[in-house]
Structures are given as structure tokens and as C-alpha cells.
Write a protein that holds these residues in place. Structure first.
Motif, mmCIF file in Angstrom:
data_model
loop_
_atom_site.group_PDB
_atom_site.id
_atom_site.type_symbol
_atom_site.label_atom_id
_atom_site.label_comp_id
_atom_site.label_asym_id
_atom_site.label_seq_id
_atom_site.Cartn_x
_atom_site.Cartn_y
_atom_site.Cartn_z
ATOM 1 N N VAL A 92 0.927 -1.156 -0.148
ATOM 2 C CA VAL A 92 -0.013 0.297 0.567
ATOM 3 C C VAL A 92 0.638 1.151 0.579
ATOM 4 O O VAL A 92 2.149 1.128 0.369
ATOM 5 N N HIS A 93 0.412 1.984 -0.619
ATOM 6 C CA HIS A 93 1.315 3.792 -0.811
ATOM 7 C C HIS A 93 0.184 4.549 -0.665
ATOM 8 O O HIS A 93 -0.711 4.936 -1.443
ATOM 9 N N ALA A 94 0.226 5.434 0.074
ATOM 10 C CA ALA A 94 -0.841 6.403 0.781
ATOM 11 C C ALA A 94 -0.275 7.348 1.026
ATOM 12 O O ALA A 94 0.603 7.445 1.579
ATOM 13 N N ILE A 102 -5.990 8.022 1.210
ATOM 14 C CA ILE A 102 -5.914 8.716 -0.132
ATOM 15 C C ILE A 102 -4.520 7.936 -0.735
ATOM 16 O O ILE A 102 -3.024 7.935 -0.427
ATOM 17 N N PRO A 103 -4.937 7.000 -1.543
ATOM 18 C CA PRO A 103 -4.287 6.231 -3.081
ATOM 19 C C PRO A 103 -3.105 6.875 -3.354
ATOM 20 O O PRO A 103 -3.201 8.263 -3.939
ATOM 21 N N ILE A 104 -2.148 6.521 -3.606
ATOM 22 C CA ILE A 104 -0.917 6.612 -4.513
ATOM 23 C C ILE A 104 -0.634 6.261 -5.464
ATOM 24 O O ILE A 104 -0.446 4.777 -4.935
ATOM 25 N N THR A 107 3.100 3.610 -7.972
ATOM 26 C CA THR A 107 4.148 3.837 -8.281
ATOM 27 C C THR A 107 4.967 2.384 -7.565
ATOM 28 O O THR A 107 4.500 1.280 -8.000
ATOM 29 N N PHE A 108 6.307 2.338 -8.538
ATOM 30 C CA PHE A 108 7.301 1.000 -8.859
ATOM 31 C C PHE A 108 7.707 0.737 -8.206
ATOM 32 O O PHE A 108 7.777 1.388 -6.481
ATOM 33 N N TYR A 109 7.717 -0.523 -7.736
ATOM 34 C CA TYR A 109 8.496 -1.283 -6.146
ATOM 35 C C TYR A 109 9.136 -2.361 -6.867
ATOM 36 O O TYR A 109 9.251 -3.267 -8.090
ATOM 37 N N ARG A 110 9.347 -2.475 -5.777
ATOM 38 C CA ARG A 110 10.546 -4.101 -6.235
ATOM 39 C C ARG A 110 10.272 -4.768 -4.446
ATOM 40 O O ARG A 110 10.370 -4.079 -3.679
ATOM 41 N N ASN A 132 4.238 -2.111 -10.778
ATOM 42 C CA ASN A 132 3.796 -0.715 -10.725
ATOM 43 C C ASN A 132 2.700 -1.342 -10.156
ATOM 44 O O ASN A 132 1.802 -2.358 -10.390
ATOM 45 N N LEU A 133 2.336 -0.223 -8.460
ATOM 46 C CA LEU A 133 0.946 0.107 -8.019
ATOM 47 C C LEU A 133 -0.332 -0.291 -8.704
ATOM 48 O O LEU A 133 -0.134 0.219 -9.708
ATOM 49 N N ASP A 134 -0.999 -0.928 -7.859
ATOM 50 C CA ASP A 134 -2.785 -0.531 -9.117
ATOM 51 C C ASP A 134 -2.868 1.207 -9.110
ATOM 52 O O ASP A 134 -1.969 1.953 -8.355
ATOM 53 N N LYS A 135 -4.046 1.053 -9.751
ATOM 54 C CA LYS A 135 -4.135 2.646 -9.624
ATOM 55 C C LYS A 135 -4.649 2.920 -8.075
ATOM 56 O O LYS A 135 -4.833 4.047 -7.931
ATOM 57 N N ASP A 136 -5.433 2.446 -7.364
ATOM 58 C CA ASP A 136 -5.870 2.384 -5.943
ATOM 59 C C ASP A 136 -4.710 2.271 -4.661
ATOM 60 O O ASP A 136 -5.275 2.037 -3.769
#
Length: 343
Positions: A92-94, A102-104, A107-110, A132-136
Motif C-alpha cells: 500500500v502506498h498512500a 488517499i491512495p498514490i 508507484t514502482f516497487y521491488r 507498479n501499484l494499481d490505481k488504488d
């Protein structure tokens, strides 16, 4: 935060004109308040002290927070976690707010598995997946090894669109504060106070008093941010820091607090303390609350401002914001309790 300074009436006004003039005061104060986040955005862009007002972005795995950093930062965010029995971890990135998630998105992740090498406790990282994370602002990583340690790395790139969505989430709070100002100030006395002020045809020279008022507000803003920071640090360990909180309350209010009673109140209000910690880290919410308090004072008539004594604004405004910020459970179980046992 501009100060609205109505001029004293130089001619006699009819009752209808008095009511219209009073309503104009209210509408200007409310209009300024509804635009308060414009001031907040300007503060966050300031080169010198913007970082003190900027909100945070947070990296989570499920409900567990792994890392936080300023929304303006593009530095990698990382943290480690143990994979649960189902072999899945949810990323989760928010934005870190107290009201909503409020989501971001995007975002690229590893994700790396942390593998012990057996030599002097050293570990190596083996990449498992990236994307990449989804839109949510979420992504569920599956087919991991239960009980194994994994390191998650985010590469944040918060866009202006992300920030716009964040700020729009405070519209409901702002409107709630508008309703509060209307019902707790304007309709309960200040409308009539302004009508009476105009009816009296007052000719008060406010230049010096209002200058003192504005200087007091500027100092109060800095003091409030310092107080809120201290409150956050104290509430991270409320029972252990009861003496510090008692000293802070004495500094702010002048009240002598029974620390034993305060400790007991904290022990029975753990959920409210957790909520308060979240609220105190929500800089935009703090700024809206501060502006609601300031708008409350802007609805005072010039005579009331003089009677109020401008030099006292800082300490009183600070107390006011603390009451506004702390949730109802905290106010009833802790803050009001400390006042009741104050000597």
C-alpha cells in the motif's frame, strides 16, 4: 490568513443596513476560511520552512506501516516484513491522513527475499518481483514463502494530480467547520453583536490593537506547531510521559495537573490516543483546524477584540486548537479530566 477589518460606521444605518453589514462580515470570514488550503499549499512550497507543514506519504504492507517520508521527497522508501501463512503480502502506498486512505497509484516497487548467508549473520537480497501499484495504490504479491523475511522498496513519484486529490479530501472537513462556526459562533451571539456594533455607529481606531493581534497570531502559529509536535511525541508513550504532559499543560494553561489521575485516564483511552496520534500527523487537518480557530476570532467585533486583549491571543488560541484537534473521547476522558483535578 488575512485579517478582515471592517470600518466603523460613520453614518447612522437602518436596521436593515445593520443586518446587511453584519452578514457581510460573516460571508467574508467564511469565504477566507474556505480558501485556507491555498495558504497551506503556499506554506508547503516555502524553501525554508515548507517541510514543517508538508504531509507524509506512507509505505504499508497490509495494515502495518513500514516507512514514512515527506510527500515532496523522491527518495526510495523501504521496509522489511515477514510473510504470513497465506503466502501473500499486500503493498500500500498512500498519503498519511487521519480521515481517509488517499491512495498514490502507479508507484514502482521491488520486492526482495532476505536470505541469510550463514556467515557472521550476513544477509543477501534476492529479487522476487517488481512492477507498479494499481490505481488504488495497492498490489497483492502472491506465492511467497510463509515465515520468510521480505524487503519492499518503493520509488515514489507523487504528482500534482495526486496532491489535488489529497486536498479535495478535506472539503468535507472544511464544510463541517463552516457549520460549526455558524452554529457555535455566528448564530449564537455574534450576528447580534455585529448588528449592535453597527447600530452604535462605533468610531474605534483599531490600527494599533489589530497590529498587536496579527503579531500575536503569527507567533501563535509557530507556537501551536511546536505544541502539536510535543503532544505527538508525548502521546507515543502517554503513560510514561504523563509528567511531561502535565508540565506542558501547565505551561499552556497554567493549571496544576494530578499526574496519577492523568495516567489512569490514559490507560482507559488507548483507542482515542491512537486516533489522536494519527490526527497530529495530519498537517493539513491541523492547518484547517487552526484556521477554523482563527476564523472564530475574526468573527469578534472590534470592541470585543479590544476587550479580549490582543496580547493574550497566543496562549488562548493554542488552547482552543488543542480542544479542536483532540477527538471527543480524549477531550472528555483526558483534557477535561485534567482541568477538573487542577489545583
Amino acid at each position: 490568513m488575512d485579517t478582515f477589518v471592517p470600518t466603523g460606521a460613520s453614518v447612522a444605518l437602518s436596521p436593515e443596513q445593520q443586518a446587511q453589514a453584519a452578514q457581510a462580515v460573516y460571508e467574508e470570514v467564511i469565504t477566507d476560511f474556505r480558501d485556507c488550503l491555498k495558504d497551506y499549499k503556499s506554506l508547503t512550497r516555502d524553501h525554508w520552512y515548507g517541510r514543517f507543514f508538508d504531509m507524509d506519504q506512507v509505505l504499508k504492507v497490509g495494515d502495518m506501516e513500514l516507512a514514512t517520508q515527506n510527500v515532496q521527497s523522491r527518495t526510495n522508501m523501504d521496509g522489511s516484513t515477514e510473510c504470513p501463512a497465506n503466502g501473500k503480502i499486500k503493498l500500500v502506498h498512500a498519503f498519511q491522513t487521519s480521515m481517509y486512505t488517499i491512495p498514490i497509484g502507479g508507484t514502482f516497487y521491488r520486492v526482495y527475499e532476505i536470505v541469510p548467508t550463514g556467515f557472521f549473520g550476513y544477509e543477501t537480497l534476492e529479487k522476487v518481483t517488481e512492477g507498479n501499484l494499481d490505481k488504488d495504490g495497492t498490489k497483492t504479491i502472491e506465492q511467497l514463502k510463509p515465515g520468510h523475511q521480505y524487503k519492499v522498496v518503493f520509488y515514489p513519484d507523487v504528482t500534482q494530480k495526486d496532491l489535488d486529490i489529497l486536498y479535495q479530501s478535506y472539503d468535507e472537513l472544511i464544510e463541517s467547520c463552516v457549520d460549526w462556526l455558524r452554529t457555535e459562533s455566528w448564530e449564537t451571539g455574534q450576528r447580534q453583536a455585529w448588528i449592535d456594533y453597527y447600530a452604535a455607529g462605533s468610531q474605534i481606531d483599531l490600527s494599533q490593537t489589530l497590529q498587536q493581534l496579527c503579531e500575536g497570531v503569527k507567533k501563535a502559529i509557530k507556537d501551536i506547531w511546536d505544541v502539536l509536535t510535543k503532544l505527538f511525541n508525548i502521546l507515543c508513550d502517554p503513560v510514561g510521559n504523563c509528567k511531561k504532559l502535565a508540565a506542558e499543560l501547565k505551561r499552556i494553561t497554567g493549571a496544576i495537573v494530578d499526574t496519577d489521575t492523568l495516567t489512569e485516564k490514559f490507560k482507559t483511552a488507548q483507542d482515542e490516543v491512537a486516533l489522536t496520534l494519527t490526527m497530529l500527523k495530519d498537517e493539513a487537518l491541523m492547518f484547517v483546524c487552526l484556521n477554523a480557530a482563527w476564523s472564530y476570532f475574526k468573527l469578534l467585533t472590534p470592541q470585543q477584540i479590544i476587550d479580549f486583549v490582543a496580547q493574550q491571543l497566543g496562549s488562548i488560541l493554542t488552547q482552543f486548537v488543542i480542544y479542536l484537534v483532540l477527538p471527543a473521547g480524549i477531550v472528555s476522558k483526558i483534557f477535561d479530566a485534567t482541568m477538573s483535578v487542577a489545583g
